[in-house]
Design an enzyme around this catalytic site. Structure first.
Site, PDB file in Angstrom:
ATOM      1  N   LYS A 170       0.846  -1.193   0.000  1.00  0.00           N
ATOM      2  CA  LYS A 170       0.000   0.000   0.000  1.00  0.00           C
ATOM      3  C   LYS A 170       0.883   1.245   0.000  1.00  0.00           C
ATOM      4  O   LYS A 170       1.798   1.365   0.806  1.00  0.00           O
ATOM      5  CB  LYS A 170      -0.917   0.004   1.227  1.00  0.00           C
ATOM      6  CG  LYS A 170      -1.936   1.138   1.204  1.00  0.00           C
ATOM      7  CD  LYS A 170      -3.019   0.941   2.250  1.00  0.00           C
ATOM      8  CE  LYS A 170      -4.074   2.014   2.155  1.00  0.00           C
ATOM      9  NZ  LYS A 170      -5.207   1.780   3.049  1.00  0.00           N
ATOM     10  N   GLU A 266     -19.419  -4.400   9.895  1.00  0.00           N
ATOM     11  CA  GLU A 266     -20.273  -3.619  10.793  1.00  0.00           C
ATOM     12  C   GLU A 266     -21.447  -4.435  11.330  1.00  0.00           C
ATOM     13  O   GLU A 266     -21.869  -4.237  12.472  1.00  0.00           O
ATOM     14  CB  GLU A 266     -20.792  -2.369  10.068  1.00  0.00           C
ATOM     15  CG  GLU A 266     -19.745  -1.292   9.852  1.00  0.00           C
ATOM     16  CD  GLU A 266     -18.797  -1.620   8.707  1.00  0.00           C
ATOM     17  OE1 GLU A 266     -17.782  -0.896   8.568  1.00  0.00           O
ATOM     18  OE2 GLU A 266     -19.053  -2.584   7.947  1.00  0.00           O
ATOM     19  N   ARG A 294     -24.484  -0.603   6.561  1.00  0.00           N
ATOM     20  CA  ARG A 294     -24.402  -2.056   6.409  1.00  0.00           C
ATOM     21  C   ARG A 294     -25.004  -2.787   7.600  1.00  0.00           C
ATOM     22  O   ARG A 294     -25.116  -4.015   7.561  1.00  0.00           O
ATOM     23  CB  ARG A 294     -22.935  -2.467   6.231  1.00  0.00           C
ATOM     24  CG  ARG A 294     -22.333  -2.019   4.925  1.00  0.00           C
ATOM     25  CD  ARG A 294     -21.073  -2.821   4.619  1.00  0.00           C
ATOM     26  NE  ARG A 294     -19.930  -2.386   5.381  1.00  0.00           N
ATOM     27  CZ  ARG A 294     -18.965  -1.584   4.911  1.00  0.00           C
ATOM     28  NH1 ARG A 294     -19.056  -1.125   3.686  1.00  0.00           N
ATOM     29  NH2 ARG A 294     -17.938  -1.259   5.653  1.00  0.00           N
TER      30      ARG A 294
END
Length: 306
Positions: A170, A266, A294
């Protein structure tokens, strides 16, 4: 879409194509290893494997989402990603079995695939995908464009569910992120305006502010939750892969036994809170409004109705 949704989209697109709806073509679903901690990704994988939907899942594995990944799946990905000997071990191991001396290799061929699969399952990468009827290609260097294109070409030609497991870094190409380890990657996930100059981190201003800046709400919340946990041992903090974004990194550092990170999930964060509350604990699930969409079902069914 949102995190964890691309595989399900891909299955829908390809199944429509198979029935002659819309323009035909290849489908590649790109998903991060962080997004694989969301349940909807697993639901789509079992759907695609069960139906034999000819899609390619490109798994971009960099050990990160917004923050460093957590959980058992992350540990398994790390084991594969960090050990180059495992990158192509599956094919080498299978071929090696048949080359064993004194007729042993021929015996492996005679007993068929079951013994080979059982032996490989002890340690070979990709077996989880193969058990769900995906072919596994990996681990590919995700920064080697030629290798990635060749892997995708082979995957698309297979006309079956295939996962291409690519390892990346990343922030690749931006030294402050790339060289800063997990902390650097997290810090530069969302750079603020004027924080980058000439490909480097911008120099900090040396001018003294006229007045001290007020503390950020995130910090105020995180410190307040630590005090509540110290006051009442029943108080617990829960995050869904957003420890620093919600301020729960302060709780993680000060009182790790009071801290839960469930990954990009979530729904599970709210369900975990509901179960804890039913047993008398006092959970605090800190979730961005953007991501709470969600978990609407869990708020209604598992918190309000309980």
């Amino acid at each position: 879409g949102h995190a964890s949704t691309s595989i399900g989209y891909g299955v829908g697109l390809k199944e429509a194509m198979r029935r002659g709806h819309g323009e035909d073509g290849h489908v590649v679903a790109v998903v991060g290893d962080g997004a694989m901690t969301g349940g909807v990704a697993f639901e789509a994988v079992q759907n695609a494997g069960g139906r034999g939907t000819p899609i390619v899942v490109l798994l971009n594995d960099n050990g990160m989402s917004i923050a460093p990944n957590v959980g058992a799946l992350s540990r398994q990905f790390n084991r594969i990603r960090l050990n180059p000997k495992l990158w192509h071990a599956r094919e080498d191991f299978e071929g090696g079995l048949t080359r064993l001396p004194a007729g042993i290799g021929a015996a492996f061929e005679r007993v068929g695939p079951h013994v080979k699969e059982s032996l490989k399952a002890f340690w070979a990468p990709g077996l989880w995908w193969e058990e769900l009827d995906f072919a596994y290609i990996g681990v590919i260097d995700g920064h080697d464009v030629r290798a990635l294109r060749l892997a995708l070409r082979d995957a698309l030609a297979a006309e079956r569910p295939v996962v291409v497991h690519a390892a990346t870094v990343k922030g690749k190409g931006f030294a402050p992120a790339e060289e800063g380890g997990l902390e650097g990657m997290e810090k530069w996930h969302a750079a603020k305006p004027k924080s980058i100059a000439n490909g480097r981190a911008a120099a900090k201003s040396t001018a003294k502010p006229s007045a001290p800046a007020p503390p950020q709400y995130t910090q105020v919340f995180g410190e307040a939750l630590v005090r509540e946990c110290q006051r009442d041992e029943r108080v617990l903090g829960i995050t869904a892969a957003m420890n620093s974004g919600t301020g729960l990194n302060i709780l993680q550092r000060e009182l790790p036994d009071h801290y839960f990170d469930v990954g990009i999930a979530e729904q599970n964060a709210v369900l975990l809170a509901a179960g804890l509350a039913l047993q008398g604990a006092k959970p605090v699930a800190a979730i961005y409004s953007t991501f709470l969409q969600r978990a609407y079902d869990q708020i209604v069914h598992d918190v309000c109705l309980q």
